[in-house]
Motif scaffolding. Structure first.
Motif, PDB file in Angstrom:
ATOM      1  N   GLY A  26       0.830  -1.194   0.000  1.00 22.88           N
ATOM      2  CA  GLY A  26       0.000   0.000   0.000  1.00 22.88           C
ATOM      3  C   GLY A  26       0.866   1.247   0.000  1.00 22.88           C
ATOM      4  N   ASP A  27       0.659   2.104   1.015  1.00 25.08           N
ATOM      5  CA  ASP A  27       1.462   3.325   1.095  1.00 25.08           C
ATOM      6  C   ASP A  27       2.686   3.153   1.985  1.00 25.08           C
ATOM      7  OD1 ASP A  27       0.332   3.248   3.588  1.00 25.08           O
ATOM      8  OD2 ASP A  27      -0.598   5.233   3.475  1.00 25.08           O
ATOM      9  N   SER A  28       3.006   1.913   2.332  1.00 21.92           N
ATOM     10  CA  SER A  28       4.159   1.641   3.204  1.00 21.92           C
ATOM     11  C   SER A  28       5.224   0.850   2.460  1.00 21.92           C
ATOM     12  CB  SER A  28       3.737   0.842   4.446  1.00 21.92           C
ATOM     13  OG  SER A  28       2.828   1.572   5.237  1.00 21.92           O
ATOM     14  N   LEU A  29       6.474   1.137   2.817  1.00 22.51           N
ATOM     15  CA  LEU A  29       7.597   0.314   2.388  1.00 22.51           C
ATOM     16  C   LEU A  29       8.030  -0.482   3.609  1.00 22.51           C
ATOM     17  CD1 LEU A  29       9.756  -0.573   0.374  1.00 22.51           C
ATOM     18  CD2 LEU A  29      11.081   1.454   1.001  1.00 22.51           C
ATOM     19  N   VAL A  30       7.936  -1.792   3.508  1.00 27.21           N
ATOM     20  CA  VAL A  30       8.245  -2.664   4.636  1.00 27.21           C
ATOM     21  C   VAL A  30       9.679  -3.172   4.488  1.00 27.21           C
ATOM     22  CG1 VAL A  30       7.602  -4.740   5.903  1.00 27.21           C
ATOM     23  CG2 VAL A  30       5.827  -3.332   4.802  1.00 27.21           C
ATOM     24  N   LEU A  31      10.473  -2.977   5.538  1.00 27.80           N
ATOM     25  CA  LEU A  31      11.876  -3.393   5.540  1.00 27.80           C
ATOM     26  C   LEU A  31      12.096  -4.427   6.637  1.00 27.80           C
ATOM     27  CD1 LEU A  31      15.016  -1.106   5.293  1.00 27.80           C
ATOM     28  CD2 LEU A  31      14.924  -2.941   6.969  1.00 27.80           C
ATOM     29  N   LEU A 150      15.433  11.121   3.058  1.00 31.23           N
ATOM     30  CA  LEU A 150      14.120  10.608   2.661  1.00 31.23           C
ATOM     31  C   LEU A 150      13.749   9.393   3.485  1.00 31.23           C
ATOM     32  CD1 LEU A 150      11.684  10.641   0.701  1.00 31.23           C
ATOM     33  CD2 LEU A 150      12.994   9.078  -0.756  1.00 31.23           C
ATOM     34  N   ILE A 151      14.708   8.501   3.702  1.00 32.65           N
ATOM     35  CA  ILE A 151      14.436   7.302   4.502  1.00 32.65           C
ATOM     36  C   ILE A 151      14.139   7.700   5.934  1.00 32.65           C
ATOM     37  CG2 ILE A 151      15.551   5.252   5.485  1.00 32.65           C
ATOM     38  CD1 ILE A 151      16.361   6.472   1.976  1.00 32.65           C
ATOM     39  N   ASP A 152      14.883   8.671   6.470  1.00 30.00           N
ATOM     40  CA  ASP A 152      14.624   9.137   7.837  1.00 30.00           C
ATOM     41  C   ASP A 152      13.210   9.682   7.970  1.00 30.00           C
ATOM     42  OD1 ASP A 152      17.115   8.489   8.876  1.00 30.00           O
ATOM     43  OD2 ASP A 152      18.001  10.407   8.303  1.00 30.00           O
ATOM     44  N   GLN A 153      12.772  10.465   6.996  1.00 31.94           N
ATOM     45  CA  GLN A 153      11.420  11.024   7.052  1.00 31.94           C
ATOM     46  C   GLN A 153      10.363   9.922   7.042  1.00 31.94           C
ATOM     47  OE1 GLN A 153      12.126  14.144   3.792  1.00 31.94           O
ATOM     48  NE2 GLN A 153      10.408  14.951   4.969  1.00 31.94           N
ATOM     49  N   LEU A 154      10.526   8.955   6.139  1.00 34.48           N
ATOM     50  CA  LEU A 154       9.558   7.858   6.058  1.00 34.48           C
ATOM     51  C   LEU A 154       9.535   7.057   7.352  1.00 34.48           C
ATOM     52  CD1 LEU A 154      10.297   6.504   2.450  1.00 34.48           C
ATOM     53  CD2 LEU A 154       8.439   8.028   3.151  1.00 34.48           C
ATOM     54  N   TRP A 155      10.721   6.867   7.935  1.00 35.00           N
ATOM     55  CA  TRP A 155      10.849   6.024   9.116  1.00 35.00           C
ATOM     56  C   TRP A 155      10.300   6.695  10.368  1.00 35.00           C
ATOM     57  CZ3 TRP A 155      15.745   6.027  12.389  1.00 35.00           C
ATOM     58  CH2 TRP A 155      15.706   5.027  13.367  1.00 35.00           C
ATOM     59  N   LEU A 156      10.547   7.995  10.521  1.00 38.70           N
ATOM     60  CA  LEU A 156      10.155   8.686  11.754  1.00 38.70           C
ATOM     61  C   LEU A 156       8.753   9.271  11.699  1.00 38.70           C
ATOM     62  CD1 LEU A 156      13.506  10.508  12.593  1.00 38.70           C
ATOM     63  CD2 LEU A 156      12.642   8.351  13.496  1.00 38.70           C
ATOM     64  N   ARG A 157       8.115   9.190  10.541  1.00 39.84           N
ATOM     65  CA  ARG A 157       6.772   9.765  10.403  1.00 39.84           C
ATOM     66  C   ARG A 157       5.827   9.117  11.405  1.00 39.84           C
ATOM     67  NH1 ARG A 157       5.750  10.472   4.552  1.00 39.84           N
ATOM     68  NH2 ARG A 157       6.804  12.456   4.977  1.00 39.84           N
ATOM     69  N   GLY A 158       5.079   9.947  12.120  1.00 44.51           N
ATOM     70  CA  GLY A 158       4.113   9.451  13.092  1.00 44.51           C
ATOM     71  C   GLY A 158       4.618   9.440  14.522  1.00 44.51           C
ATOM     72  N   THR A 175      18.249  15.008  10.010  1.00 42.70           N
ATOM     73  CA  THR A 175      17.015  15.162   9.253  1.00 42.70           C
ATOM     74  C   THR A 175      15.884  15.447  10.226  1.00 42.70           C
ATOM     75  OG1 THR A 175      17.754  13.576   7.593  1.00 42.70           O
ATOM     76  CG2 THR A 175      15.411  14.092   7.637  1.00 42.70           C
ATOM     77  N   ALA A 176      15.103  16.494   9.938  1.00 47.24           N
ATOM     78  CA  ALA A 176      13.937  16.844  10.734  1.00 47.24           C
ATOM     79  C   ALA A 176      12.668  16.401   9.993  1.00 47.24           C
ATOM     80  CB  ALA A 176      13.900  18.350  10.991  1.00 47.24           C
ATOM     81  N   PRO A 177      11.532  16.285  10.699  1.00 44.58           N
ATOM     82  CA  PRO A 177      10.309  15.786  10.063  1.00 44.58           C
ATOM     83  C   PRO A 177       9.813  16.626   8.890  1.00 44.58           C
ATOM     84  CG  PRO A 177      10.100  15.731  12.453  1.00 44.58           C
ATOM     85  CD  PRO A 177      11.357  16.480  12.151  1.00 44.58           C
ATOM     86  N   ARG A 380       5.582   5.968   4.269  1.00 38.54           N
ATOM     87  CA  ARG A 380       6.180   5.573   5.551  1.00 38.54           C
ATOM     88  C   ARG A 380       7.032   4.323   5.363  1.00 38.54           C
ATOM     89  NH1 ARG A 380       0.907   4.965   6.033  1.00 38.54           N
ATOM     90  NH2 ARG A 380       0.797   6.871   7.261  1.00 38.54           N
ATOM     91  N   LEU A 381       8.027   4.172   6.236  1.00 40.62           N
ATOM     92  CA  LEU A 381       8.883   2.995   6.273  1.00 40.62           C
ATOM     93  C   LEU A 381       8.554   2.219   7.536  1.00 40.62           C
ATOM     94  CD1 LEU A 381      11.374   1.466   5.039  1.00 40.62           C
ATOM     95  CD2 LEU A 381      12.787   2.827   6.597  1.00 40.62           C
TER      96      LEU A 381
END
Length: 384
Positions: A26-31, A150-158, A175-177, A380-381
């Motif tokens: 969906g809208d997530s990248l799962v690692l 970009l990865i930091d933003q996806l990972w820390l979102r929420g 990296t800030a949000p 999001r990551l």
């Protein structure tokens, strides 16, 4: 898809090879992290690389030789990671290569050079390789760094508040949000240079921060170092060993007489803590999540904690992302995005005019078969 990310930072001591299983959901990248192996440069190659880096002079013949030797070293790391972490089932290699020069004039990055010819990796593994990530962002008007933002933003979102991701490699970046991202200045670069220079080459770095712990901060030297104009530049901005090297340190030490190695390294460690803390406060951070080799320096982490009263300082390990492997995992993600036709940059972080699909692809042994382009970029990551 199983992807191996390869990374060697500005400390140029070893190649990190991290394997990950990546899935778009969906809208997530799962690692799902599969592990990390490290492949040290052999001593002769490391010495040759060190001798060629700015401000030293080199030749095109030496650049060509390094491109091949580093490429072979990266290939060996990829083969080992595929064998030990993926049981031979890896499908893609994402190689950052070894940065040897970042061309900056008047605060604008005009070019960058990473060595480690990807053809050697493709030949050794039989897999497609995504490499040369930074130039496309620079061509689009960006700084080409920090790409992990970009990865930091996806990972820390929420996460609540204003969490900041901090990487402590040779150079420190955050990296800030809101997408603000930049290099704050040296993390380990000057400390490593001092350890090598003041020990006559017997030390490569300050092991466990022991030298800094035995020393005292020399305040006049610290104040001189803090006068460096780079720290006052607005974001986005990027720097490297083109600025922060042993010659830079020797110039800063001029006129102070004889200082002990311990006092110099304690002062440089405090410089990193102070400049990072100033940057963290500048973006209004309520939490710092650190990664990179600098997190293994307890003296640096203690100084940073002291400089940031009331702001929790954590490592990415606590959130499920191994700090030693974070950048290698980040490039695995960037390679995955490239293969799926998705942008790997955030213009707010690098200053580019637009997002860009990054890198160049070297086909594997069976030719190049790209997956269908992804319909939409993940927002999001998720770590599993």
């Amino acid at each position: 898809m199983r992807v191996i990310g390869l990374m060697s930072g500005t400390s140029y001591d070893a190649i990190d090879a991290a394997a990950a299983e990546l899935t778009l959901d969906g809208d997530s990248l799962v690692l799902r992290p599969l592990g990390l192996v490290g492949e040290e440069y052999d001593a002769a190659l490391r010495e040759t690389l060190a001798d060629a880096l700015p401000p030293a002079a080199t030749s095109l013949a030496e650049v060509c030789r390094l491109d091949t030797l580093i490429g072979r070293s990266f290939a060996a790391a990829a083969v080992r990671a595929d064998r030990e972490l993926c049981d031979g089932s890896a499908e893609l290699i994402a190689s950052h290569g070894q940065t040897v020069y970042h061309w900056t004039e008047g605060g604008q990055v005009l070019g960058t050079l990473q060595l480690g010819q990807p053809a050697w990796i493709a030949e050794a593994t039989g897999l497609p390789v995504v490499a040369d990530f930074r130039p496309r962002d620079i061509a689009a008007g960006g700084q080409g760094a920090p790409l992990v933002s970009l990865i930091d933003q996806l990972w820390l979102r929420g996460r609540p508040g204003t969490p900041v991701a901090l990487n402590l490699g040779g150079i420190a970046n955050l990296t800030a949000p809101d997408g603000t991202a930049f290099d704050t200045g040296p993390a380990c670069a000057l400390v490593d240079a001092a350890a090598r220079g003041l020990s006559g080459g017997s030390l490569a770095y300050d092991v466990d921060g022991a030298l800094a712990a035995r020393g005292s901060v020399h305040e006049p030297l610290l104040h001189r170092l803090l006068d460096e104009p780079y720290y006052a530049l607005p974001a986005p901005k990027t720097t490297g060993k083109e600025l922060f090297h042993l010659g830079y340190l020797r110039d800063a030490l001029a006129g102070f007489g004889t200082l002990t190695a311990e006092d110099v390294i304690a002062t440089l460690t405090r410089l990193t803590a102070r400049t990072v803390a100033d940057a963290v406060r500048g973006v209004g951070a309520t939490e710092v999540i650190a990664s990179g080799g600098g997190t293994r320096n307890p003296t640096l982490m203690s100084m940073l904690d002291t400089e940031l009263p009331g702001v929790p300082l954590r490592t990415s390990d606590e959130l499920g992302l191994p700090s030693d492997a974070k950048e290698a995992y980040a490039f695995a993600v960037l390679g995955f995005l490239t293969l799926h036709g998705l942008a790997g940059t955030e213009p707010a972080s690098t200053g580019a005019r637009h997002p860009s699909v990054l890198g160049s692809i070297t086909p594997g042994r069976g030719g190049l078969r790209l997956p269908p382009p992804a319909g939409r970029a993940p927002v999001r990551l998720v770590l599993k």
